[in-house]
Design a protein around this motif. Sequence first.
Motif, PDB file in Angstrom:
ATOM      1  N   ARG A  92       0.878  -1.221   0.075  1.00 44.45           N
ATOM      2  CA  ARG A  92      -0.050  -0.075  -0.072  1.00 44.45           C
ATOM      3  C   ARG A  92       0.879   1.175   0.004  1.00 44.45           C
ATOM      4  NH1 ARG A  92      -3.806  -0.892   5.005  1.00 44.45           N
ATOM      5  NH2 ARG A  92      -1.892  -2.089   5.358  1.00 44.45           N
ATOM      6  N   ILE A  93       2.147   1.326   0.291  1.00 42.61           N
ATOM      7  CA  ILE A  93       3.008   2.403   0.439  1.00 42.61           C
ATOM      8  C   ILE A  93       3.919   2.083  -0.854  1.00 42.61           C
ATOM      9  CG2 ILE A  93       4.904   3.353   1.530  1.00 42.61           C
ATOM     10  CD1 ILE A  93       4.044   2.537   4.141  1.00 42.61           C
ATOM     11  N   PHE A  94       3.682   3.134  -1.842  1.00 40.66           N
ATOM     12  CA  PHE A  94       4.283   2.687  -3.327  1.00 40.66           C
ATOM     13  C   PHE A  94       5.478   2.196  -3.312  1.00 40.66           C
ATOM     14  CE2 PHE A  94       6.235   4.453  -6.967  1.00 40.66           C
ATOM     15  CZ  PHE A  94       5.653   3.407  -8.041  1.00 40.66           C
ATOM     16  N   ASP A  95       6.608   2.902  -2.520  1.00 37.73           N
ATOM     17  CA  ASP A  95       7.679   2.400  -3.044  1.00 37.73           C
ATOM     18  C   ASP A  95       8.357   1.372  -1.828  1.00 37.73           C
ATOM     19  OD1 ASP A  95       7.939   3.924  -0.568  1.00 37.73           O
ATOM     20  OD2 ASP A  95       9.686   4.986  -1.343  1.00 37.73           O
ATOM     21  N   THR A  96       7.408   0.784  -1.138  1.00 35.60           N
ATOM     22  CA  THR A  96       8.044  -0.384  -0.474  1.00 35.60           C
ATOM     23  C   THR A  96       7.020  -1.578  -0.479  1.00 35.60           C
ATOM     24  OG1 THR A  96       7.010   0.652   1.611  1.00 35.60           O
ATOM     25  CG2 THR A  96       9.290   0.977   1.146  1.00 35.60           C
ATOM     26  N   GLY A  97       7.534  -2.869   0.019  1.00 32.28           N
ATOM     27  CA  GLY A  97       6.513  -3.990   0.231  1.00 32.28           C
ATOM     28  C   GLY A  97       7.137  -4.645   1.473  1.00 32.28           C
ATOM     29  N   TYR A  98       6.236  -5.028   2.349  1.00 32.43           N
ATOM     30  CA  TYR A  98       6.376  -5.753   3.752  1.00 32.43           C
ATOM     31  C   TYR A  98       5.728  -6.895   3.754  1.00 32.43           C
ATOM     32  CZ  TYR A  98       7.913  -1.349   5.330  1.00 32.43           C
ATOM     33  OH  TYR A  98       8.699  -0.217   5.237  1.00 32.43           O
ATOM     34  N   ALA A  99       6.057  -8.343   4.282  1.00 35.17           N
ATOM     35  CA  ALA A  99       5.534  -9.489   4.728  1.00 35.17           C
ATOM     36  C   ALA A  99       4.433  -9.123   5.755  1.00 35.17           C
ATOM     37  CB  ALA A  99       6.494 -10.245   5.227  1.00 35.17           C
ATOM     38  N   LEU A 100       3.146  -9.452   5.351  1.00 34.05           N
ATOM     39  CA  LEU A 100       2.090  -9.487   6.268  1.00 34.05           C
ATOM     40  C   LEU A 100       2.022 -10.498   7.206  1.00 34.05           C
ATOM     41  CD1 LEU A 100      -0.794  -8.425   3.922  1.00 34.05           C
ATOM     42  CD2 LEU A 100       0.176  -7.178   5.548  1.00 34.05           C
TER      43      LEU A 100
END
Length: 141
Positions: A92-100
């Motif tokens: 949801r934050i354009f420039d990052t991805g996280y493991a849920l």
Amino acid sequence: MLLISTYVAQSPIEGLGVFAGEYVPRGSLIWKLNPKFDIFVHETEIGTLPAHMKGFIARYTYPHLEMQGYRVLDADNGRFMNHSLAPNTDFRIFDTGYALVDIAEGEEITCNYHEFDPGFVGFLPGMAATTLDAQLHANGR
């Protein structure tokens, strides 16, 4: 650019998918936009490409949400990440991805395309290229 070890293999979701090459704890930063590995393609460049490359761009790129007129092509395994409405990642934050959640080694990594591509409508034969052509035409390109 993916920040974790991954590999590409057959996916039960669709075609090829990205799988964790290591255990990924919940909350881990797994992807960060990096112009050295994430290629920015301006929409004006797409119109001159052969049809098969327009299809490639339509399938494997998404709009840059902060730079009008640009699409992003992940040059690493990230471009094979499959869509899920119940993903194990958060983009949801354009420039990052996280493991849920904790992602086990060998587990497919999925994302919700709607989080970074508001125009995503799904993939059917020929649909991606047609949708991209319609978007480009609507933007006067």
